[in-house]
Design a protein around this motif. Structure first.
Motif, PDB file in Angstrom:
ATOM      1  N   GLU A  40       0.975  -1.133  -0.003  1.00  0.00           N
ATOM      2  CA  GLU A  40      -0.107  -0.055  -0.205  1.00  0.00           C
ATOM      3  C   GLU A  40       0.744   1.089  -0.095  1.00  0.00           C
ATOM      4  O   GLU A  40       0.479   2.080  -0.660  1.00  0.00           O
ATOM      5  CB  GLU A  40      -0.895   0.126   1.223  1.00  0.00           C
ATOM      6  CG  GLU A  40      -2.090   1.042   1.382  1.00  0.00           C
ATOM      7  CD  GLU A  40      -2.922   0.879   2.401  1.00  0.00           C
ATOM      8  OE1 GLU A  40      -3.425   1.885   3.074  1.00  0.00           O
ATOM      9  OE2 GLU A  40      -3.316  -0.335   2.538  1.00  0.00           O
ATOM     10  N   THR A  94     -10.484 -11.313   3.774  1.00  0.00           N
ATOM     11  CA  THR A  94      -9.888 -10.044   3.495  1.00  0.00           C
ATOM     12  C   THR A  94      -8.937 -10.273   2.439  1.00  0.00           C
ATOM     13  O   THR A  94      -7.888 -11.068   2.685  1.00  0.00           O
ATOM     14  CB  THR A  94      -9.497  -8.987   4.754  1.00  0.00           C
ATOM     15  OG1 THR A  94     -10.380  -8.733   5.365  1.00  0.00           O
ATOM     16  CG2 THR A  94      -8.823  -7.799   4.110  1.00  0.00           C
ATOM     17  N   GLN A  96      -6.191  -8.647  -0.615  1.00  0.00           N
ATOM     18  CA  GLN A  96      -5.698  -7.493  -1.422  1.00  0.00           C
ATOM     19  C   GLN A  96      -6.148  -7.356  -2.890  1.00  0.00           C
ATOM     20  O   GLN A  96      -6.581  -8.550  -3.473  1.00  0.00           O
ATOM     21  CB  GLN A  96      -4.232  -7.211  -1.220  1.00  0.00           C
ATOM     22  CG  GLN A  96      -3.853  -6.910   0.160  1.00  0.00           C
ATOM     23  CD  GLN A  96      -2.361  -6.749   0.244  1.00  0.00           C
ATOM     24  OE1 GLN A  96      -1.468  -7.489  -0.472  1.00  0.00           O
ATOM     25  NE2 GLN A  96      -1.905  -5.369   0.856  1.00  0.00           N
ATOM     26  N   SER A 147     -17.005  -4.873   2.795  1.00  0.00           N
ATOM     27  CA  SER A 147     -16.430  -3.671   2.893  1.00  0.00           C
ATOM     28  C   SER A 147     -15.356  -3.669   1.666  1.00  0.00           C
ATOM     29  O   SER A 147     -14.750  -4.545   1.529  1.00  0.00           O
ATOM     30  CB  SER A 147     -16.000  -3.115   3.932  1.00  0.00           C
ATOM     31  OG  SER A 147     -15.041  -3.639   4.790  1.00  0.00           O
ATOM     32  N   ARG A 149     -11.913  -1.223   0.887  1.00  0.00           N
ATOM     33  CA  ARG A 149     -10.969  -0.238   1.020  1.00  0.00           C
ATOM     34  C   ARG A 149     -10.141   0.304  -0.313  1.00  0.00           C
ATOM     35  O   ARG A 149      -9.840  -0.448  -1.042  1.00  0.00           O
ATOM     36  CB  ARG A 149      -9.679  -0.748   2.046  1.00  0.00           C
ATOM     37  CG  ARG A 149      -8.803   0.158   2.433  1.00  0.00           C
ATOM     38  CD  ARG A 149      -7.771  -0.690   3.346  1.00  0.00           C
ATOM     39  NE  ARG A 149      -6.614   0.043   3.715  1.00  0.00           N
ATOM     40  CZ  ARG A 149      -6.460   0.889   4.552  1.00  0.00           C
ATOM     41  NH1 ARG A 149      -7.475   1.236   5.509  1.00  0.00           N
ATOM     42  NH2 ARG A 149      -5.119   1.622   4.664  1.00  0.00           N
ATOM     43  N   VAL A 157      -7.293   7.470   1.582  1.00  0.00           N
ATOM     44  CA  VAL A 157      -7.737   6.253   1.924  1.00  0.00           C
ATOM     45  C   VAL A 157      -9.135   6.200   2.489  1.00  0.00           C
ATOM     46  O   VAL A 157      -9.347   6.773   3.547  1.00  0.00           O
ATOM     47  CB  VAL A 157      -6.833   5.380   2.717  1.00  0.00           C
ATOM     48  CG1 VAL A 157      -7.286   3.975   2.926  1.00  0.00           C
ATOM     49  CG2 VAL A 157      -5.352   5.254   2.276  1.00  0.00           C
ATOM     50  N   LYS A 158     -10.098   5.595   2.026  1.00  0.00           N
ATOM     51  CA  LYS A 158     -11.541   5.531   2.153  1.00  0.00           C
ATOM     52  C   LYS A 158     -11.801   3.911   2.333  1.00  0.00           C
ATOM     53  O   LYS A 158     -11.387   3.031   1.783  1.00  0.00           O
ATOM     54  CB  LYS A 158     -12.348   5.922   1.335  1.00  0.00           C
ATOM     55  CG  LYS A 158     -12.359   7.379   1.157  1.00  0.00           C
ATOM     56  CD  LYS A 158     -13.257   8.190   0.132  1.00  0.00           C
ATOM     57  CE  LYS A 158     -13.275   9.674   0.110  1.00  0.00           C
ATOM     58  NZ  LYS A 158     -14.372  10.055  -0.947  1.00  0.00           N
ATOM     59  N   THR A 159     -12.900   3.598   3.354  1.00  0.00           N
ATOM     60  CA  THR A 159     -13.636   2.462   3.018  1.00  0.00           C
ATOM     61  C   THR A 159     -14.926   2.391   3.030  1.00  0.00           C
ATOM     62  O   THR A 159     -15.580   3.472   3.389  1.00  0.00           O
ATOM     63  CB  THR A 159     -13.439   1.531   4.594  1.00  0.00           C
ATOM     64  OG1 THR A 159     -12.139   1.592   4.798  1.00  0.00           O
ATOM     65  CG2 THR A 159     -14.161   0.260   4.651  1.00  0.00           C
ATOM     66  N   THR A 185     -13.196  -6.920   1.829  1.00  0.00           N
ATOM     67  CA  THR A 185     -13.491  -7.893   2.845  1.00  0.00           C
ATOM     68  C   THR A 185     -14.737  -8.586   2.619  1.00  0.00           C
ATOM     69  O   THR A 185     -15.674  -7.991   2.396  1.00  0.00           O
ATOM     70  CB  THR A 185     -13.679  -6.958   4.224  1.00  0.00           C
ATOM     71  OG1 THR A 185     -12.211  -6.843   4.433  1.00  0.00           O
ATOM     72  CG2 THR A 185     -14.148  -8.040   5.376  1.00  0.00           C
TER      73      THR A 185
END
Length: 299
Positions: A40, A94, A96, A147, A149, A157-159, A185
């Motif tokens: 990230e 979760t 990536q 959710s 990311r 960065v937002k979720t 996720t």
């Protein structure tokens, strides 16, 4: 800081790389710059420098349901396949963005978690599956997502919750915002491992039987129009097996276009346009592409 200065920080950036090396169709022109962020932090650095230098930024996943035009892509192209960690916590998985959705589904299955069986044969990445709300065999990505990311193009960065992702058929919010999926996720349910795996192996066998996996292809080319199936319409229109250059409408599954050898992206696009034209004439239906088409045409 300039883009190529990031190499001093351990980020490998290549120039003028043929994207045909990475696409499932084995077609596509070069990337002006190409990078594979490993985490990230590197992703955020690349996005920040591209913004600072006003370099166009394109993110591609596993390049499975994708056609890149023969003129290639100007600016910086990011391929996220090195960001591929998958973790399981209780009834959540979760993954990536660069993890394969297939690997995510099997990781879930081996943990005794059900809900991703439909994805057992989808060749794309988690990021790509979220981006286009990928689906197969009656299931869609949105049904399992809890959710997402993301990294915005401005570096925030937002979720997003499932509801905020505004999923619909082969669509999600990030198609509109340009946000880059970092991870997703999935909320799954406990179930016995053996039946989950048996179902996944069955779906993969069905896929091998029905789909032309022996040739490079971009997967399902067209979205399914309401009340119709694309493959039968193409067959009725006499287009199954039609070939332009090295691109052929598959004789095994008419909804796929395969690279029979030496195809270019232009061959693919010319065949797509022909199919759209004939289907419009014969059935008064406007076929929309499911495959993502990006990049520049050749002069």
């Amino acid at each position: 800081m300039e883009l190529l200065d990031l190499e001093k920080h351990g980020i490998d950036i290549k120039e003028q790389v043929p994207l045909s090396k990475y696409t499932f169709t084995k077609t596509g022109g070069p990337a002006q710059y190409l990078a594979f962020p490993k985490n990230e932090t590197e992703l955020m650095q690349l996005v920040a420098v591209a913004k600072q230098e006003r370099v166009p930024l394109t993110v591609i996943g596993n390049a499975s349901n994708l056609i890149i035009r023969d003129g290639g892509i100007a600016g910086l192209v990011l391929i996220l396949t090195a960001m591929n960690q998958i973790t399981v916590t209780a009834e959540q998985v979760t993954a990536q963005a660069g993890a394969r959705i297939i690997d995510t589904a099997f990781t879930a299955a081996h943990a005794g978690l059900s809900g991703l069986e439909f994805a057992a044969g989808i060749p794309g990445s988690v990021g790509g599956a979220v981006f286009m709300n990928a689906g197969a065999y009656g299931g869609e990505t949105c049904e399992a997502v809890k959710s997402v990311r993301v990294l915005t193009r401005t570096g925030e960065v937002k979720t997003y919750t499932n509801e905020e992702m505004a999923f619909s058929y082969r669509h999600s919010l990030v198609q509109e915002t340009g946000d880059i999926v970092i991870a997703a996720t999935f909320e799954l349910t406990k179930a016995p491992k053996a039946p989950i795996l048996a179902n996944m192996h069955y779906l993969n066998a069905l896929r091998r039987y029905k789909q032309p996996l022996e040739y490079p292809s971009c997967g399902s080319v067209f979205k399914r129009p309401t009340g119709h199936y694309v493959g039968p319409m193409i067959i009725q229109a006499g287009l199954q097996g039609r070939q332009i250059g090295g691109a052929q409408d598959s004789t095994k599954h008419a909804g796929f276009i395969v690279n029979k050898g030496g195809a270019t992206a232009t061959d693919y696009l010319n065949l797509i346009h022909l199919i759209q034209k004939v289907i419009k004439e014969k059935f008064a239906i406007d076929l929309q592409t499911e495959v993502r088409i990006i990049g520049q045409a050749t002069d």
